[in-house]
Design an enzyme around this catalytic site. Structure first.
Site, PDB file in Angstrom:
ATOM      1  N   SER A 110      25.092 -27.530   8.759  1.00 47.88           N
ATOM      2  CA  SER A 110      23.927 -27.187   7.919  1.00 47.88           C
ATOM      3  C   SER A 110      22.622 -27.750   8.483  1.00 47.88           C
ATOM      4  O   SER A 110      22.060 -28.684   7.935  1.00 47.88           O
ATOM      5  CB  SER A 110      24.140 -27.629   6.463  1.00 47.88           C
ATOM      6  OG  SER A 110      24.709 -28.900   6.362  1.00 47.88           O
ATOM      7  N   GLY A 137      25.279 -32.993   9.649  1.00 49.64           N
ATOM      8  CA  GLY A 137      25.140 -33.728  10.911  1.00 49.64           C
ATOM      9  C   GLY A 137      25.526 -32.803  12.050  1.00 49.64           C
ATOM     10  O   GLY A 137      26.087 -31.714  11.820  1.00 49.64           O
ATOM     11  N   LEU A 138      25.245 -33.239  13.262  1.00 49.44           N
ATOM     12  CA  LEU A 138      25.548 -32.419  14.440  1.00 49.44           C
ATOM     13  C   LEU A 138      27.055 -32.140  14.538  1.00 49.44           C
ATOM     14  O   LEU A 138      27.854 -32.909  13.977  1.00 49.44           O
ATOM     15  CB  LEU A 138      25.091 -33.172  15.692  1.00 49.44           C
ATOM     16  CG  LEU A 138      23.584 -33.212  15.934  1.00 49.44           C
ATOM     17  CD1 LEU A 138      23.248 -34.265  16.982  1.00 49.44           C
ATOM     18  CD2 LEU A 138      23.085 -31.827  16.374  1.00 49.44           C
ATOM     19  N   PRO A 139      27.447 -31.114  15.267  1.00 50.79           N
ATOM     20  CA  PRO A 139      28.875 -30.906  15.506  1.00 50.79           C
ATOM     21  C   PRO A 139      29.458 -32.164  16.160  1.00 50.79           C
ATOM     22  O   PRO A 139      28.805 -32.784  17.004  1.00 50.79           O
ATOM     23  CB  PRO A 139      28.910 -29.716  16.481  1.00 50.79           C
ATOM     24  CG  PRO A 139      27.599 -29.014  16.309  1.00 50.79           C
ATOM     25  CD  PRO A 139      26.609 -30.067  15.897  1.00 50.79           C
ATOM     26  N   LYS A 180      31.660 -35.702  10.468  1.00 52.40           N
ATOM     27  CA  LYS A 180      31.661 -35.240   9.070  1.00 52.40           C
ATOM     28  C   LYS A 180      33.077 -35.040   8.531  1.00 52.40           C
ATOM     29  O   LYS A 180      33.440 -35.582   7.491  1.00 52.40           O
ATOM     30  CB  LYS A 180      30.891 -33.896   8.944  1.00 52.40           C
ATOM     31  CG  LYS A 180      29.444 -33.978   9.399  1.00 52.40           C
ATOM     32  CD  LYS A 180      28.740 -32.648   9.267  1.00 52.40           C
ATOM     33  CE  LYS A 180      29.258 -31.560  10.187  1.00 52.40           C
ATOM     34  NZ  LYS A 180      29.154 -31.845  11.620  1.00 52.40           N
TER      35      LYS A 180
HETATM   36  P1  ADP Z   1      32.347 -32.922  12.679  1.00 50.90           P
HETATM   37  O1  ADP Z   1      33.158 -32.599  11.474  1.00 50.90           O
HETATM   38  O2  ADP Z   1      31.063 -33.598  12.374  1.00 50.90           O
HETATM   39  O3  ADP Z   1      32.173 -31.797  13.638  1.00 50.90           O
HETATM   40  P2  ADP Z   1      34.645 -34.443  13.400  1.00 50.90           P
HETATM   41  O4  ADP Z   1      34.854 -35.365  12.289  1.00 50.90           O
HETATM   42  O5  ADP Z   1      35.514 -33.219  13.499  1.00 50.90           O
HETATM   43  O6  ADP Z   1      33.103 -34.034  13.482  1.00 50.90           O
HETATM   44  O7  ADP Z   1      34.782 -35.227  14.746  1.00 50.90           O
HETATM   45  C1  ADP Z   1      34.257 -36.506  14.925  1.00 50.90           C
HETATM   46  C2  ADP Z   1      35.049 -37.179  16.024  1.00 50.90           C
HETATM   47  O8  ADP Z   1      34.466 -38.449  16.278  1.00 50.90           O
HETATM   48  C3  ADP Z   1      36.489 -37.419  15.637  1.00 50.90           C
HETATM   49  O9  ADP Z   1      37.312 -37.215  16.743  1.00 50.90           O
HETATM   50  C4  ADP Z   1      36.493 -38.906  15.233  1.00 50.90           C
HETATM   51  O10 ADP Z   1      37.741 -39.512  15.433  1.00 50.90           O
HETATM   52  C5  ADP Z   1      35.445 -39.470  16.155  1.00 50.90           C
HETATM   53  N1  ADP Z   1      34.813 -40.678  15.651  1.00 50.90           N
HETATM   54  C6  ADP Z   1      34.693 -41.825  16.315  1.00 50.90           C
HETATM   55  N2  ADP Z   1      34.078 -42.759  15.565  1.00 50.90           N
HETATM   56  C7  ADP Z   1      33.802 -42.179  14.397  1.00 50.90           C
HETATM   57  C8  ADP Z   1      33.176 -42.625  13.199  1.00 50.90           C
HETATM   58  N3  ADP Z   1      32.737 -43.869  13.081  1.00 50.90           N
HETATM   59  N4  ADP Z   1      33.050 -41.779  12.191  1.00 50.90           N
HETATM   60  C9  ADP Z   1      33.489 -40.506  12.295  1.00 50.90           C
HETATM   61  N5  ADP Z   1      34.085 -40.015  13.382  1.00 50.90           N
HETATM   62  C10 ADP Z   1      34.251 -40.839  14.437  1.00 50.90           C
END
Ligand code: ADP
Length: 608
Positions: A484, A410-412, A416
């Site tokens: 990815s 998924g997007l940054p 994830k």
């Molecule tokens: P990634 O790993 O995809 O880059 P992160 O998990 O590090 O993303 O960050 C996602 C951010 O979005 C976190 O701060 C998280 O708390 C927030 N967020 C809000 N709602 C959700 C949700 N339903 N599921 C996952 N993350 C969420």
């Protein structure tokens, strides 16, 4: 290896080798020492596992009368007419692909195994470009990448090399050395059995009762010896590994066949899965091993379908082609249909000869995997010998004890890592040992120094995929959280981890939401021009075409999403049922210990 001299057809019982004599490319010990010395000065070419198989079979004469990888004239003639330029029937190109041929013309090069052992010296006489369309079309009858060899061909180098070969050392096989028999050795043993007629059985699968019955009937029908000749080189991706298969073959031959007239030998052949042409080629190879009959079943050497579910070849195409040329190649096809079991009569019969209204039983290869092995159910004794069932059960634990790779894309800032962390806790509670490979964390060690160009990001994803595949292969559970962005790389990692043990989870959060969250401040940097090629800003993200699980993160909480993944794993049998019941009864103690265990994982991912 035992050296083999020209066989005098007058003095021998068996059919003579194809072309009259067995080729032997292995040099005498004295010349070997000289050549090994010279090889240190030569450029080296590291062979792929497939090319190494081809070289080994050229060296020992299994491909007689071929003495080298084909030149252009031979290659084209084989593609277009299934014949060498001198008219000898030969259906499959035996060629050596390389990426880069610059400066190689007229040179001698040393050919090395994938692990860099010196195998041969080649005097390069010709370098020519591959026929990228004609070759798959003529060999496989299709240019569709749904065909496993066609897909693989796309990864081969652009050029083919040809030239005379001097083989210093055959590839060393440490597994089952007593069964690694050259054509000369097989012929020798078959001659001693004293039968003129020999029927060969080709297989790249475990043998069950149907195959046992089939081979015994074929032996009886030819009134001679049986050569059980399984392929242990390169087979179809996803086939059961040869270590397991050979245990089965050995056990069967020892316990259930007549040792006076049955021989087991392993063939390091790289299969092409090319249906009819493959059958013809196998027949020629088996003739070099002394067989004058080959068992040919329905859908020989190809049960694959294209993406529309259509088979690449009609079921009897291999039968027909081999029948047409059998006189010319001196190998008769022993034609058989699939065998099914008639329980009321306790016997096997070809599907085309079943008495009217008789009830029949059969278990497909997919059912063996999904309905028996994956569920920890022992295969029934009408289907396979109990010893075979036990060997397979040992190698393939039930799915709840198999490894699995859960890959979140998924997007940054889509969510994830957040979901992955909760998933790790839930799965630990279910008794699985977890390794977490988070794209960002991996960049601090395994992928340290890699940037954000497409190439670097692909390398990062493939490294994660490599480690994940190893973990899954060792029955561990690995959760990967990495942007990815590209379909092709995701497909590669899926193939690395194994189709059956891989879950692609698409964290589908809208780009503007991700940018708003901007957990690590990367979007802001990318907008400010400080980060170039950032996915979601100035670089594309290809949404997965067929994710196993799709999550949205606006209306569903991270915990709900993590539980959705657990549900998917449960449906597929990856969660141990007993533990599941215990944990759904929900003692505070058990979930507590799950949390603790998950936290104790942190040093794990820091230390990978
Ligand atoms: P990634 O790993 O995809 O880059 P992160 O998990 O590090 O993303 O960050 C996602 C951010 O979005 C976190 O701060 C998280 O708390 C927030 N967020 C809000 N709602 C959700 C949700 N339903 N599921 C996952 N993350 C969420």
């Amino acid at each position: 290896m035992q050296k083999h001299k020209r066989i005098d057809p007058e003095l021998k019982l068996l059919v003579p080798p194809y072309g009259g004599a067995l080729v032997d490319l292995v040099v005498e010990p004295q010349e070997r020492a000289e050549l090994a010395q010279q090889a240190t000065e030569l450029a080296s070419l590291q062979l792929s596992p497939r090319s190494l198989c081809d070289l080994e079979l050229l060296a020992v004469g299994a491909f007689s009368p071929l003495r080298r990888f084909m030149n252009r004239a031979e290659y084209l003639s084989v593609l277009e007419h299934m014949r060498l330029p001198d008219g000898t029937l030969w259906p499959i190109p035996i060629t050596l692909p390389v990426d880069n041929a610059a400066g190689l013309t007229g040179k001698r090069v040393s050919l090395r195994s994938p692990s860099n052992h010196l195998i041969a010296i080649m005097e390069i006489e010709e370098i020519f470009e591959r026929e990228l369309e004609l070759e798959p079309q003529m060999v496989c009858g299709t240019c569709s990448e749904d065909h496993s060899l066609v897909a693989e061909m796309r990864t081969w180098g652009k050029y083919y090399l040809s030239g005379s070969l001097k083989v210093l050392e055959l590839p060393q096989h440490y597994d089952f050395p007593e069964l690694r028999l050259t054509p000369a050795q097989v012929r020798d043993r078959l001659e001693h059995m004293g039968n003129r007629d020999v029927v060969a059985f080709q297989t790249h699968k475990p043998m069950h009762r149907a195959q046992e019955v089939l081979t015994k009937r074929a032996k009886e029908a030819v009134g001679g010896s049986l050569l059980v000749h399984p392929v242990v080189g390169v087979t179809r991706p996803g086939d059961i590994d040869h270590f397991t298969r050979v245990q089965v073959y050995k056990m069967l031959i020892d316990r259930y066949y007549d040792s006076n007239s049955t021989l087991l030998g392993l063939l390091p052949l790289a299969m092409r899965m090319a249906g009819p042409r493959e059958a013809l080629w196998h027949a020629i190879v088996r003739r070099n091993f002394g067989a004058n009959h080959l068992i040919v079943g329905r859908d020989y050497a190809s049960r694959d379908n294209n993406s529309q579910g259509q088979p690449f070849y009609s079921p009897y195409e291999a039968h027909e082609l081999l029948s047409r040329y059998s006189r010319e190649i001196g190998v008769q096809p022993a034609l058989y249909d699939d065998l099914v079991y008639i329980p009321t009569e306790d016997r096997y019969e070809q599907v085309t000869r079943i008495p009217e209204k008789a009830k029949t039983l059969s278990i497909s290869a997919t059912q063996v995997r999904n309905d028996y092995l994956a569920k920890g159910k022992l295969l029934p004794s009408w289907f396979t010998r109990p010893e075979t069932a036990a060997i397979l059960a040992k190698t393939f634990p039930p799915r709840c004890r198999q490894g699995v790779c859960i890959w979140l894309t998924g997007l940054p800032s889509s969510g994830k890592s957040t979901i992955a962390e909760i998933l790790a806790i839930l799965l630990t509670e279910h008794g699985r040992r977890i390794t977490m490979l988070d794209g960002d964390v991996v960049r601090t060690h395994l992928s340290k120094g890699l940037g954000f160009t497409r190439e670097d990001r692909d390398v990062n994803v493939r490294r994660i995929g490599f480690v994940a595949a190893e973990i899954a292969r060792h029955n561990g559970t690995v959760i990967c959280a990495a942007v990815s962005p590209f379909n092709s790389t995701r497909n590669q990692v899926r193939a690395m981890a194994g189709e059956e043990n891989f879950a692609l989870v698409y964290v589908n959060t809208a780009p503007e939401v991700c940018e708003h969250r901007d957990v690590k401040g990367f979007y802001a940097k990318a907008r400010a021009g400080e980060l170039k090629g950032f996915t979601g800003v100035d670089d594309p993200y290809e949404p997965p075409q067929n994710p196993d699980v799709t999550l949205e993160t606006i209306h569903s909480t991270p915990e709900q999403n993590a539980r959705k993944i657990v549900d998917w794993l449960r449906q597929r049998g990856f969660i141990e049922p007993a533990l599941e019941e215990a944990s759904s009864n929900g003692s505070a103690g058990s979930s507590q210990s799950g949390v603790e265990l998950a936290y104790s994982l942190r040093p794990w991912y820091a230390s990978i």
